[in-house]
Design a protein around this motif. Structure first.
Motif, PDB file in Angstrom:
ATOM      1  N   PRO A 161       0.794  -1.233   0.000  1.00  0.00           N
ATOM      2  CA  PRO A 161       0.000   0.000   0.000  1.00  0.00           C
ATOM      3  C   PRO A 161       0.825   1.282   0.000  1.00  0.00           C
ATOM      4  O   PRO A 161       0.292   2.339  -0.327  1.00  0.00           O
ATOM      5  CB  PRO A 161      -0.818  -0.108   1.287  1.00  0.00           C
ATOM      6  CG  PRO A 161      -0.032  -1.025   2.165  1.00  0.00           C
ATOM      7  CD  PRO A 161       0.616  -2.002   1.242  1.00  0.00           C
ATOM      8  N   THR A 162       2.102   1.202   0.343  1.00  0.00           N
ATOM      9  CA  THR A 162       2.887   2.441   0.405  1.00  0.00           C
ATOM     10  C   THR A 162       3.988   2.492  -0.655  1.00  0.00           C
ATOM     11  O   THR A 162       4.741   3.454  -0.717  1.00  0.00           O
ATOM     12  CB  THR A 162       3.542   2.614   1.799  1.00  0.00           C
ATOM     13  OG1 THR A 162       4.355   1.468   2.056  1.00  0.00           O
ATOM     14  CG2 THR A 162       2.504   2.756   2.880  1.00  0.00           C
TER      15      THR A 162
ATOM     16  N   PRO B 108       8.126   9.236  -0.280  1.00  0.00           N
ATOM     17  CA  PRO B 108       8.552   8.855   1.082  1.00  0.00           C
ATOM     18  C   PRO B 108       7.857   9.661   2.179  1.00  0.00           C
ATOM     19  O   PRO B 108       7.475   9.086   3.207  1.00  0.00           O
ATOM     20  CB  PRO B 108      10.047   9.137   1.063  1.00  0.00           C
ATOM     21  CG  PRO B 108      10.448   9.004  -0.351  1.00  0.00           C
ATOM     22  CD  PRO B 108       9.279   9.463  -1.166  1.00  0.00           C
ATOM     23  N   GLU B 109       7.631  10.952   1.958  1.00  0.00           N
ATOM     24  CA  GLU B 109       7.068  11.760   3.039  1.00  0.00           C
ATOM     25  C   GLU B 109       5.581  11.464   3.263  1.00  0.00           C
ATOM     26  O   GLU B 109       4.996  11.932   4.231  1.00  0.00           O
ATOM     27  CB  GLU B 109       7.299  13.255   2.783  1.00  0.00           C
ATOM     28  CG  GLU B 109       6.456  13.862   1.680  1.00  0.00           C
ATOM     29  CD  GLU B 109       7.112  13.758   0.314  1.00  0.00           C
ATOM     30  OE1 GLU B 109       8.015  12.913   0.155  1.00  0.00           O
ATOM     31  OE2 GLU B 109       6.721  14.507  -0.600  1.00  0.00           O
ATOM     32  N   LEU B 110       4.954  10.686   2.341  1.00  0.00           N
ATOM     33  CA  LEU B 110       3.530  10.384   2.485  1.00  0.00           C
ATOM     34  C   LEU B 110       3.282   8.992   3.051  1.00  0.00           C
ATOM     35  O   LEU B 110       2.155   8.610   3.324  1.00  0.00           O
ATOM     36  CB  LEU B 110       2.832  10.502   1.118  1.00  0.00           C
ATOM     37  CG  LEU B 110       2.973  11.858   0.430  1.00  0.00           C
ATOM     38  CD1 LEU B 110       2.296  11.825  -0.932  1.00  0.00           C
ATOM     39  CD2 LEU B 110       2.374  12.956   1.289  1.00  0.00           C
ATOM     40  N   VAL B 111       4.363   8.217   3.197  1.00  0.00           N
ATOM     41  CA  VAL B 111       4.217   6.830   3.655  1.00  0.00           C
ATOM     42  C   VAL B 111       3.641   6.789   5.064  1.00  0.00           C
ATOM     43  O   VAL B 111       2.744   6.003   5.371  1.00  0.00           O
ATOM     44  CB  VAL B 111       5.585   6.110   3.593  1.00  0.00           C
ATOM     45  CG1 VAL B 111       5.534   4.780   4.331  1.00  0.00           C
ATOM     46  CG2 VAL B 111       5.998   5.892   2.146  1.00  0.00           C
ATOM     47  N   GLY B 112       4.133   7.690   5.921  1.00  0.00           N
ATOM     48  CA  GLY B 112       3.768   7.658   7.335  1.00  0.00           C
ATOM     49  C   GLY B 112       2.277   7.768   7.567  1.00  0.00           C
ATOM     50  O   GLY B 112       1.721   7.038   8.390  1.00  0.00           O
ATOM     51  N   GLU B 113       1.584   8.660   6.823  1.00  0.00           N
ATOM     52  CA  GLU B 113       0.167   8.887   7.076  1.00  0.00           C
ATOM     53  C   GLU B 113      -0.664   7.632   6.777  1.00  0.00           C
ATOM     54  O   GLU B 113      -1.650   7.341   7.461  1.00  0.00           O
ATOM     55  CB  GLU B 113      -0.345  10.076   6.242  1.00  0.00           C
ATOM     56  CG  GLU B 113      -0.232   9.903   4.738  1.00  0.00           C
ATOM     57  CD  GLU B 113      -0.508  11.196   3.968  1.00  0.00           C
ATOM     58  OE1 GLU B 113      -1.464  11.211   3.183  1.00  0.00           O
ATOM     59  OE2 GLU B 113       0.233  12.182   4.159  1.00  0.00           O
ATOM     60  N   VAL B 114      -0.235   6.860   5.761  1.00  0.00           N
ATOM     61  CA  VAL B 114      -0.966   5.637   5.423  1.00  0.00           C
ATOM     62  C   VAL B 114      -0.682   4.547   6.450  1.00  0.00           C
ATOM     63  O   VAL B 114      -1.593   3.849   6.911  1.00  0.00           O
ATOM     64  CB  VAL B 114      -0.600   5.174   3.999  1.00  0.00           C
ATOM     65  CG1 VAL B 114      -1.205   3.805   3.707  1.00  0.00           C
ATOM     66  CG2 VAL B 114      -1.076   6.197   2.972  1.00  0.00           C
ATOM     67  N   LEU B 115       0.586   4.435   6.837  1.00  0.00           N
ATOM     68  CA  LEU B 115       0.937   3.423   7.833  1.00  0.00           C
ATOM     69  C   LEU B 115       0.224   3.697   9.151  1.00  0.00           C
ATOM     70  O   LEU B 115      -0.204   2.767   9.844  1.00  0.00           O
ATOM     71  CB  LEU B 115       2.457   3.402   8.050  1.00  0.00           C
ATOM     72  CG  LEU B 115       3.285   2.862   6.883  1.00  0.00           C
ATOM     73  CD1 LEU B 115       4.761   2.818   7.254  1.00  0.00           C
ATOM     74  CD2 LEU B 115       2.813   1.492   6.441  1.00  0.00           C
ATOM     75  N   ALA B 116       0.048   4.996   9.488  1.00  0.00           N
ATOM     76  CA  ALA B 116      -0.621   5.340  10.743  1.00  0.00           C
ATOM     77  C   ALA B 116      -2.058   4.823  10.734  1.00  0.00           C
ATOM     78  O   ALA B 116      -2.539   4.252  11.726  1.00  0.00           O
ATOM     79  CB  ALA B 116      -0.592   6.855  10.940  1.00  0.00           C
ATOM     80  N   VAL B 117      -2.751   4.989   9.585  1.00  0.00           N
ATOM     81  CA  VAL B 117      -4.127   4.492   9.479  1.00  0.00           C
ATOM     82  C   VAL B 117      -4.151   2.973   9.625  1.00  0.00           C
ATOM     83  O   VAL B 117      -4.987   2.398  10.328  1.00  0.00           O
ATOM     84  CB  VAL B 117      -4.750   4.919   8.129  1.00  0.00           C
ATOM     85  CG1 VAL B 117      -6.061   4.188   7.887  1.00  0.00           C
ATOM     86  CG2 VAL B 117      -4.965   6.419   8.097  1.00  0.00           C
ATOM     87  N   MET B 118      -3.173   2.316   8.982  1.00  0.00           N
ATOM     88  CA  MET B 118      -3.137   0.852   9.041  1.00  0.00           C
ATOM     89  C   MET B 118      -2.859   0.370  10.459  1.00  0.00           C
ATOM     90  O   MET B 118      -3.409  -0.635  10.902  1.00  0.00           O
ATOM     91  CB  MET B 118      -2.081   0.314   8.063  1.00  0.00           C
ATOM     92  CG  MET B 118      -2.483   0.537   6.605  1.00  0.00           C
ATOM     93  SD  MET B 118      -1.144   0.178   5.456  1.00  0.00           S
ATOM     94  CE  MET B 118      -0.881  -1.547   5.775  1.00  0.00           C
ATOM     95  N   LYS B 119      -2.007   1.098  11.162  1.00  0.00           N
ATOM     96  CA  LYS B 119      -1.704   0.713  12.546  1.00  0.00           C
ATOM     97  C   LYS B 119      -2.958   0.783  13.412  1.00  0.00           C
ATOM     98  O   LYS B 119      -3.218  -0.101  14.223  1.00  0.00           O
ATOM     99  CB  LYS B 119      -0.639   1.647  13.129  1.00  0.00           C
ATOM    100  CG  LYS B 119       0.780   1.229  12.783  1.00  0.00           C
ATOM    101  CD  LYS B 119       1.796   2.219  13.352  1.00  0.00           C
ATOM    102  CE  LYS B 119       3.120   2.065  12.648  1.00  0.00           C
ATOM    103  NZ  LYS B 119       4.048   3.179  12.938  1.00  0.00           N
ATOM    104  N   SER B 120      -3.748   1.852  13.208  1.00  0.00           N
ATOM    105  CA  SER B 120      -4.931   1.987  14.051  1.00  0.00           C
ATOM    106  C   SER B 120      -5.947   0.901  13.704  1.00  0.00           C
ATOM    107  O   SER B 120      -6.669   0.417  14.578  1.00  0.00           O
ATOM    108  CB  SER B 120      -5.536   3.381  13.907  1.00  0.00           C
ATOM    109  OG  SER B 120      -6.107   3.536  12.645  1.00  0.00           O
ATOM    110  N   LEU B 121      -6.006   0.493  12.424  1.00  0.00           N
ATOM    111  CA  LEU B 121      -6.896  -0.610  12.055  1.00  0.00           C
ATOM    112  C   LEU B 121      -6.452  -1.900  12.733  1.00  0.00           C
ATOM    113  O   LEU B 121      -7.271  -2.667  13.253  1.00  0.00           O
ATOM    114  CB  LEU B 121      -6.885  -0.824  10.540  1.00  0.00           C
ATOM    115  CG  LEU B 121      -7.653   0.182   9.699  1.00  0.00           C
ATOM    116  CD1 LEU B 121      -7.411  -0.072   8.224  1.00  0.00           C
ATOM    117  CD2 LEU B 121      -9.134   0.090  10.016  1.00  0.00           C
ATOM    118  N   ALA B 122      -5.127  -2.139  12.731  1.00  0.00           N
ATOM    119  CA  ALA B 122      -4.592  -3.356  13.347  1.00  0.00           C
ATOM    120  C   ALA B 122      -4.907  -3.375  14.839  1.00  0.00           C
ATOM    121  O   ALA B 122      -5.316  -4.390  15.394  1.00  0.00           O
ATOM    122  CB  ALA B 122      -3.088  -3.439  13.119  1.00  0.00           C
ATOM    123  N   ALA B 123      -4.771  -2.188  15.465  1.00  0.00           N
ATOM    124  CA  ALA B 123      -5.037  -2.097  16.895  1.00  0.00           C
ATOM    125  C   ALA B 123      -6.516  -2.335  17.176  1.00  0.00           C
ATOM    126  O   ALA B 123      -6.887  -2.822  18.244  1.00  0.00           O
ATOM    127  CB  ALA B 123      -4.607  -0.728  17.418  1.00  0.00           C
TER     128      ALA B 123
END
Lengths: 288, 307
Positions: free
Chosen positions: A191-192, A197-212
């Motif tokens: 997905p990233t 590179p500077e936009l990767v973090g915002e997508v990973l953050a959403v995925m982390k919250s879904l995982a949580a």
């Protein structure tokens, strides 16, 4: 409308929604075997990261799971229900298009290239599945779509077209679009990898919250930092087979296979061609 | 004084202070004379065009009073109506058949694909004029056409010459020919929609048909509308060719009239004025259609370019 996937078969095998089982999955392209018999079990709520070199079959496996590619052998089951095939006494037959699409509703997918519908706004992209596939009322579906867009931080961008959004924003709309179908399992195909590179973090953050939040997720990724932090299980694939799988601490810390160790050395250190940006952000994530 | 001299001037000599470039920047900008490059060719070519135009307009054969007499005559107006009827029917039926051909080609069935490729090869590979004359003379191959149902002792049909009127022969020829080109236009539209769109549609549970209808076709239509506008204008002009089999269109009528009154040039001018007017109208319509679509089409194209 009843919850998708709530069939007799799934009720018999699993209490919670979102279990995935693969047995002997095979796939060939033009005579080359991409997948050479994959077995995989994912429990409800589990986050599985698929890692491995490009061309190792990770993305193909993901596309086989929701039947965007037909299988040449083996079966895929979601909550005990076969995807793409119907079991008879002594043989399997290909399921009808309608039947396959019904089972696919349980499998949300997020693509490397986002694949947002170019002629629809963000909110329409998210609401179109519930309206056209689940038969929800449009006003209700759009209200829910706006909620989902807000949850991925895009409340102000609901009326924009994909071309007016950055890559990271598009990918977050794509995640909201997948969530709108309330799938039991979410599939993420690199997905990233197409993001700056500077936009990767915002997508990973959403995925982390879904995982949580307890969503079952299967993630093909080059983001080693994400896999290490978020995955319950990391699966290393190379040459169309699962070489090794285990909890991230074990797989990253003490890989059993020399092939896994060699791949981790490569992806941790020097960038291989075409994936420089992934390797960079991997390195950053590893440092932090 | 050249610029290099200006740049090397000793500092502090003029208004720009110590910076010679700043002094240059303060100078007023004057445009170069365009008398030679713009006005001379304009006058020469303009005069030439006017002379040639006037030679035609003032020629006795033009016979403007006859042009004026026939421009809005009932027979010519009927011909204009027939031309429009040919155009609209050919466009609609040709597009329909073109879509059917393209769906057949994409069906994945090798027999259907070969049939479609053969069709396009045949109808794009022979001149429209030849095809029209062919359909007009269909009776030479099949003197009688129809369906016989022996069980009921029933025969539906009749003499080919009676069934295939010049109008019908012309329409069949135009439609079959146009469909071969329409199939290519439609194909271009579908090719412009990335395959990821279908993947994404299926991933949210759409069937293949729903993915086509709700996601692919709306985007393909935006791509093919501009070439469809060009097709419409091409068809409008191409209909004049049906006059060779007496199709009854504007050109047929113009020919019939000058066959009687020998005002060949005047009648051709009448026909040309009508074609110009119709094509101009169609072009204006196309312009507004495209402008309406432009914003959304740009979005789609930009979204693709961004990928």
């Amino acid at each position: 409308m009843s919850a998708p996937g709530a069939t007799d078969a799934s009720a018999a095998t699993a209490g919670a929604r979102g279990s995935l089982a693969l047995r002997g999955v095979r796939k060939s392209y033009h005579g080359t075997e991409i997948l050479r018999g994959i077995d995989l079990d994912v429990a409800p709520g589990e986050v599985v990261c698929l890692i491995g070199p490009s061309g190792g079959g990770k993305s193909t496996l993901l596309r086989c799971i929701n039947q965007l590619e037909s299988l040449d052998g083996g079966v895929v089951a979601v909550d005990g229900e076969l995807v793409g095939y119907t079991a008879h006494a002594g043989h399997l037959t290909e399921a009808s298009d309608r039947e396959t699409s019904r089972v696919r509703r349980n499998l949300g997918m997020v693509f490397q290239q986002f694949n947002l519908f170019g002629h629809l706004t963000a909110v329409q992209n998210v609401a179109t599945g519930p309206v056209k596939v689940l038969g929800r009322r449009k006003a209700e579906a759009e209200r829910r779509a706006r909620e989902l867009l807000a949850s991925v931080g895009l409340a102000e961008h609901a009326g924009k077209y994909p071309s007016q959004l950055s890559g990271g924003q598009q990918q977050r709309v794509a995640i909201a679009r997948a969530l709108a179908m309330e799938p039991a399992i979410l599939l993420f195909d690199e997905p990233t990898s197409a993001l700056d590179p500077e936009l990767v973090g915002e997508v990973l953050a959403v995925m982390k919250s879904l995982a949580a939040g307890g969503t079952t997720m299967v993630v093909v990724t080059h983001e080693m930092g994400f896999a290490r932090e978020v995955a319950d299980t990391v699966v290393f694939m190379e040459g169309g087979v699962v070489v090794e799988q285990g909890p991230p601490a074990q797989l990253f810390g003490a890989p059993r296979s020399p092939r896994t160790a060699a791949f981790l050395r490569r992806s941790g250190g020097e960038a291989h061609s075409g994936e420089a940006q992934d390797a960079d952000s991997d390195a950053e994530a590893a440092i932090s | 004084m050249t610029s290099s001299q200006l740049l090397t001037d000793p500092p502090g000599t003029a208004a720009g202070g110590g910076d010679p470039l700043a002094r240059l920047a303060a100078l007023p900008l004057r445009s170069r004379s365009r008398i030679l490059s713009r006005w001379v060719p304009a006058v020469v070519v303009g005069a030439l065009a006017a002379a040639i135009g006037w030679a035609f307009v003032s020629a006795p054969a033009m016979n403007w009073p006859v042009v004026a007499e026939y421009l809005f005559s009932p027979r010519i107006l009927a011909g204009v109506g027939t031309t429009l009827l040919f155009t609209v029917l050919t466009f609609a039926l040709g597009l329909l058949l073109g879509i059917v051909l393209e769906v057949m080609r994409q069906s994945g069935n090798p027999v259907l694909r070969v049939i479609v490729d053969g069709y396009i090869w045949l109808f794009r590979g022979t001149p429209l004029l030849v095809q029209l004359v062919f359909w007009f003379n269909l009776a030479l191959i099949f003197p009688v056409i129809g369906v016989r149902i022996p069980a009921l002792g029933l025969t539906i049909g009749g003499s080919t010459n009676e069934l295939v009127t010049p109008f019908l022969a012309a329409l069949i020829g135009l439609v079959l020919h146009t469909a071969a080109y329409m199939a290519e236009v439609v194909r271009g539209g579908f090719l412009a929609v990335p395959p990821g769109q279908t993947d994404a549609a299926k991933a949210i549970g759409m069937t293949s048909l729903e993915a086509q209808r709700l996601i692919v076709i709306p985007q393909a239509v935006r791509v093919i509308l501009p070439p469809l506008g060009n097709q419409f204008i091409d068809i409008l002009k191409a209909t004049a060719i049906v006059s060779v089999i007496g199709g009854g269109d504007l050109m047929t009528i113009a020919q019939q009239i000058y066959g009687q009154n020998y005002q060949v040039i005047a009648m051709l001018v009448v026909a040309s004025l009508w074609y110009l007017a119709l094509v101009t109208l169609a072009t204006i319509g196309q312009h507004f259609l495209e402008r309406g679509l432009d914003r959304s089409r740009r979005r789609v194209l930009k979204a693709e370019a961004g990928r």
